[in-house]
Design an enzyme around this catalytic site. Structure first.
Site, mmCIF file in Angstrom:
data_model
loop_
_atom_site.group_PDB
_atom_site.id
_atom_site.type_symbol
_atom_site.label_atom_id
_atom_site.label_comp_id
_atom_site.label_asym_id
_atom_site.label_seq_id
_atom_site.Cartn_x
_atom_site.Cartn_y
_atom_site.Cartn_z
ATOM 1 N N GLU A 242 0.879 -1.364 -0.013
ATOM 2 C CA GLU A 242 0.042 0.010 -0.054
ATOM 3 C C GLU A 242 0.821 1.238 -0.212
ATOM 4 O O GLU A 242 1.599 1.508 0.953
ATOM 5 C CB GLU A 242 -0.603 -0.006 1.409
ATOM 6 C CG GLU A 242 -1.655 1.236 1.315
ATOM 7 C CD GLU A 242 -2.655 1.008 2.579
ATOM 8 O OE1 GLU A 242 -2.246 0.515 3.495
ATOM 9 O OE2 GLU A 242 -3.783 1.648 2.305
ATOM 10 N N GLU B 71 -11.797 2.148 5.317
ATOM 11 C CA GLU B 71 -10.876 2.278 6.183
ATOM 12 C C GLU B 71 -11.144 3.795 6.574
ATOM 13 O O GLU B 71 -10.408 4.717 6.308
ATOM 14 C CB GLU B 71 -9.403 1.900 5.723
ATOM 15 C CG GLU B 71 -8.592 2.089 6.964
ATOM 16 C CD GLU B 71 -7.154 1.786 6.332
ATOM 17 O OE1 GLU B 71 -6.320 0.835 7.044
ATOM 18 O OE2 GLU B 71 -6.649 2.485 5.537
HETATM 19 C C1 LER Z 1 -3.400 1.129 6.384
HETATM 20 O O1 LER Z 1 -4.210 0.435 5.327
HETATM 21 C C2 LER Z 1 -3.350 2.826 6.100
HETATM 22 O O2 LER Z 1 -3.896 3.087 5.200
HETATM 23 C C3 LER Z 1 -2.423 3.350 6.822
HETATM 24 O O3 LER Z 1 -2.554 4.656 6.905
HETATM 25 C C4 LER Z 1 -1.851 2.791 8.239
HETATM 26 O O4 LER Z 1 -1.351 3.624 9.008
HETATM 27 MN MN MN Z 2 -5.192 2.183 4.017
#
Ligand code: LER
Ligand code: MN
Length: 268
Positions: free
Chosen positions: A150, A244
């Site tokens: 990510e 999220e």
């Molecule tokens: C985790 O998926 C994320 O987006 C991060 O900001 C974790 O700190």
């Molecule tokens: Mn994330």
């Protein structure tokens, strides 16, 4: 388009999570609101009561599209690029156990903050080599399980902030089961064009996080989600779009507002 929301299986200091713990209660709520799946944020799969977790998931008939692993870094300081070899080894073993855990759900394993950051006088080249070496070992432990790196904004790490740097890393790593997770919150900070970046990721896009510019539920900030969701359709993204988000004004309102906002895109 399929939608999920992140649930942490235990308490954590990471704030952008609508739901933490209370598995039975929270998983039922997620089902009731109409989500298609649950992304699990797990510090260490060995700490879980698997029978309990799987029976609640089964009862609610909800798949697990992805496993978040960042708490190993946030709570325990484990990182795939740590200069201390023993800590690095622990991080690699933790990710390998997450991969084993993910097998039962065929879930994508997320590499977010657990990649670490360049904090010492090690050069960026050396840190990148360590990351490639660690990821290679993790990805080789089961080539049927997808791993998604990510890109995360500069205020949280200095290692892989953009989609471009993620794609360059994938080229060097050269493992078919490793791709990217793109998160609208980070992209809004780092990408010159969110749409172009999604298009560039194409088939390397393994998972997707959604939050508005303020990390609240979609619709609470200024990101244009219509064009983003259309672009995911355009590149034939077949994975989940996973919320999220901060639990504001409270977890249930955040979860409900998110799915209300996304529901019109369900058929795309
Ligand atoms: C985790 O998926 C994320 O987006 C991060 O900001 C974790 O700190
Ligand atoms: Mn994330």
């Amino acid at each position: 388009m399929k939608f999920s929301i992140v649930l942490s299986t235990q308490p954590t200091s990471f704030s952008a999570l609508a739901y933490k713990g209370k598995l039975s209660e929270n998983i039922s709520k997620i089902k009731m609101y109409g989500y298609d799946g649950i992304e699990l944020a797990v510090r260490d799969p060995n700490l879980l009561d698997l029978n309990q977790l799987n029976s609640v998931l089964k009862k609610n008939n909800l798949p697990v599209p992805a496993i978040g692993t960042g708490q190993a870094y946030g709570e325990e300081g484990l990182s795939l690029t740590h200069p201390d070899e023993q800590i690095r080894r622990k991080a690699i073993e933790r990710i390998k156990s997450q991969i084993k855990f993910a097998e039962q759900y065929n879930a994508v394993v997320i590499i977010g903050l657990v990649r670490g950051k360049k904090e010492t006088d090690l050069s960026f080249e050396r840190v990148e080599d360590l990351l490639i070496e660690s990821l290679n070992e993790c990805a080789s432990s089961n080539e049927n399980i997808k791993i998604a790196i990510e890109p995360i904004n500069r205020y949280e790490t200095n290692l892989i902030n953009t989609v471009n740097s993620g794609l360059l890393l994938l080229e060097k790593l050269h493992k078919d089961n490793v791709g990217l997770l793109l998160d609208t919150f980070h992209m809004n900070i780092e990408e010159p064009s969110i749409i172009e970046s999604i298009r560039n990721a194409k088939e390397k896009l393994f998972h997707f996080h959604i939050a508005d510019s303020n990390r609240w539920y979609p619709g609470a900030g200024h990101i244009d989600f219509k064009i983003i969701l259309e672009t995911l359709g355009e590149i034939n993204y077949s994975g989940f779009v996973s919320a999220e988000i901060l639990p504001v004004p409270d977890p249930d309102t955040a979860a409900e507002k998110t799915i209300e906002y996304l529901r019109p895109y369900k058929k795309t």
